[in-house]
Design an enzyme around this catalytic site. Structure first.
Site, short mmCIF file in Angstrom:
data_model
loop_
_atom_site.label_atom_id
_atom_site.label_comp_id
_atom_site.label_asym_id
_atom_site.label_seq_id
_atom_site.Cartn_x
_atom_site.Cartn_y
_atom_site.Cartn_z
N ASP A 45 0.85 -1.20 0.00
CA ASP A 45 0.00 0.00 0.00
C ASP A 45 0.88 1.26 0.00
O ASP A 45 0.37 2.38 -0.07
CB ASP A 45 -1.02 -0.01 1.14
CG ASP A 45 -0.38 -0.08 2.51
OD1 ASP A 45 0.86 -0.18 2.61
OD2 ASP A 45 -1.13 -0.05 3.51
N SER A 46 2.21 1.07 0.00
CA SER A 46 3.12 2.20 -0.24
C SER A 46 2.89 2.78 -1.63
O SER A 46 3.42 3.84 -1.95
CB SER A 46 4.58 1.76 -0.09
OG SER A 46 4.85 0.62 -0.88
N ASP A 84 -0.99 -6.15 -0.30
CA ASP A 84 -1.40 -5.56 0.99
C ASP A 84 -2.91 -5.40 1.10
O ASP A 84 -3.55 -4.92 0.15
CB ASP A 84 -0.77 -4.17 1.14
CG ASP A 84 0.51 -4.18 1.94
OD1 ASP A 84 0.79 -5.19 2.62
OD2 ASP A 84 1.23 -3.17 1.88
N LYS A 113 -1.00 -9.47 2.72
CA LYS A 113 -0.24 -9.02 3.88
C LYS A 113 -1.10 -8.06 4.68
O LYS A 113 -1.86 -7.27 4.11
CB LYS A 113 1.06 -8.34 3.45
CG LYS A 113 1.87 -7.78 4.62
CD LYS A 113 3.27 -7.35 4.22
CE LYS A 113 3.38 -5.98 3.63
NZ LYS A 113 2.88 -4.88 4.48
N GLU A 115 -1.11 -5.60 8.56
CA GLU A 115 -0.28 -5.02 9.61
C GLU A 115 -0.89 -5.27 10.99
O GLU A 115 -2.10 -5.21 11.15
CB GLU A 115 -0.15 -3.51 9.39
CG GLU A 115 0.55 -3.15 8.09
CD GLU A 115 0.71 -1.64 7.89
OE1 GLU A 115 0.38 -0.86 8.82
OE2 GLU A 115 1.17 -1.24 6.81
N GLU A 182 9.55 -4.23 10.09
CA GLU A 182 9.95 -2.92 9.54
C GLU A 182 10.37 -1.97 10.67
O GLU A 182 9.69 -1.87 11.70
CB GLU A 182 8.76 -2.31 8.77
CG GLU A 182 9.10 -0.92 8.21
CD GLU A 182 8.08 -0.37 7.23
OE1 GLU A 182 7.10 -1.07 6.92
OE2 GLU A 182 8.28 0.77 6.77
#
Ligand code: KIV
Length: 285
Positions: A45-46, A84, A113, A115, A182
């Site tokens: 999602d970057s 993501d 993925k 978080e 991270e």
């Protein structure tokens, strides 16, 4: 060409040659990543900050992720693709299943993925139970930007290290296939790597993890600003700027396009055309 990695072979790669992950958001980057032989492409999602110009990943939607992942899949059909789940798309098992289900069906990803640690266990367990491979993400988790108070290195105090280790164990027990770490100290990442039986993939987490991931634009030196941990392995930004400035100069001075980059007509055809023009135009009286 080496065989495409799967969630299964990913788990088996722990403790072997470090795994090479890279983000990609489009067809061109994905083709290059596949040609270079990376193990896994992450449609992160970057994309929100690197490609869409948002100040954070928070505005990125599920539809954005699906769109970009379909471009990546076309460019890298033979490389494992992880996508993501964006902000607030996995707050409970039902949403996680519906949203990850769309990603798996519409993009042909091999895994999603998400978080967070123990607070997202319900979602992780539901996904794994329904055969959707999950990659975890701990430490500096950009979707928690506002509660973290900025993009800060995490797990620097003994109690936050303990919390991260417990999150890592809980995610592993819930069945994740790999764990992204991270923005945490190298010693903490090395310890977590020893403690869990799935591969850890570091970004700003030292060199003792089972693999590394970098944002594509940081890796090739296209980003204007780099975080401390990101090493540019090429200087595409300088090369691109030089090229664009030269293009501007050559257009303005008519040096471009030159003969070599122009199409031509034979003298014979051109003379025939002119004779026709002259024949049709009224002669001066
Ligand atoms: O969104 C992303 O690109 C990521 C990586 C930085 C791990 O989550």
């Amino acid at each position: 060409m080496s065989e495409r990695m799967t969630a299964q072979s990913l788990k088996g790669a722990k403790g072997q040659t470090p795994l090479v992950w890279i983000t990609a958001y489009d067809y061109t980057a994905a083709r290059l990543a596949e040609e270079a032989g990376v193990d896994v492409i992450l449609v992160g999602d970057s994309v929100g900050t690197t490609l869409m110009g948002y100040p954070s990943t928070i505005p990125v939607t599920l539809d954005n992720m699906i769109y970009h992942a379909t471009l990546v899949r076309r460019g890298a059909p033979n490389t494992m693709m992880v996508v993501d789940l964006p902000f607030l798309t996995y707050t409970n098992a039902r949403d996680a299943l519906a949203n990850a289900g769309r990603i798996m069906q519409e993009t042909l990803a091999e895994a999603v993925k998400l978080e967070g640690g123990r607070r997202v266990l319900e979602a992780v367990e539901a996904l794994v139970r329904h055969d959707i491979p999950v990659v975890g993400h701990l430490g500096l988790t950009p979707q928690s930007l506002h509660t973290m108070g900025g993009y800060r290195v995490q797990a620097r105090t003994h109690d936050s290290i303990q919390a991260l280790v417990e999150d890592a164990r809980a995610l592993t027990e819930a069945g994740i296939s790999a764990l992204v770490l991270e923005g945490i100290p190298d010693r903490v990442a090395a310890y977590v790597t020893q403690e869990v039986h799935v591969p850890t993939i570091g970004i700003g987490a030292g060199n003792q993890t089972d693999g590394q991931v970098l944002v594509f634009h940081d890796c090739i030196g296209l980003s204007a600003h780099l975080p401390k941990f990101a090493k540019p392995f090429a200087d595409v930004r300088t090369a691109t700027l030089e090229g664009l400035r030269r293009y501007r100069r050559e257009v303005q001075t008519r040096a471009f396009p030159d003969d070599e980059h122009s199409y031509h007509v034979t003298d014979k055809e051109w003379q025939a055309f002119w004779s026709e023009v002259e024949r049709r135009s009224p002669s001066p009286s």
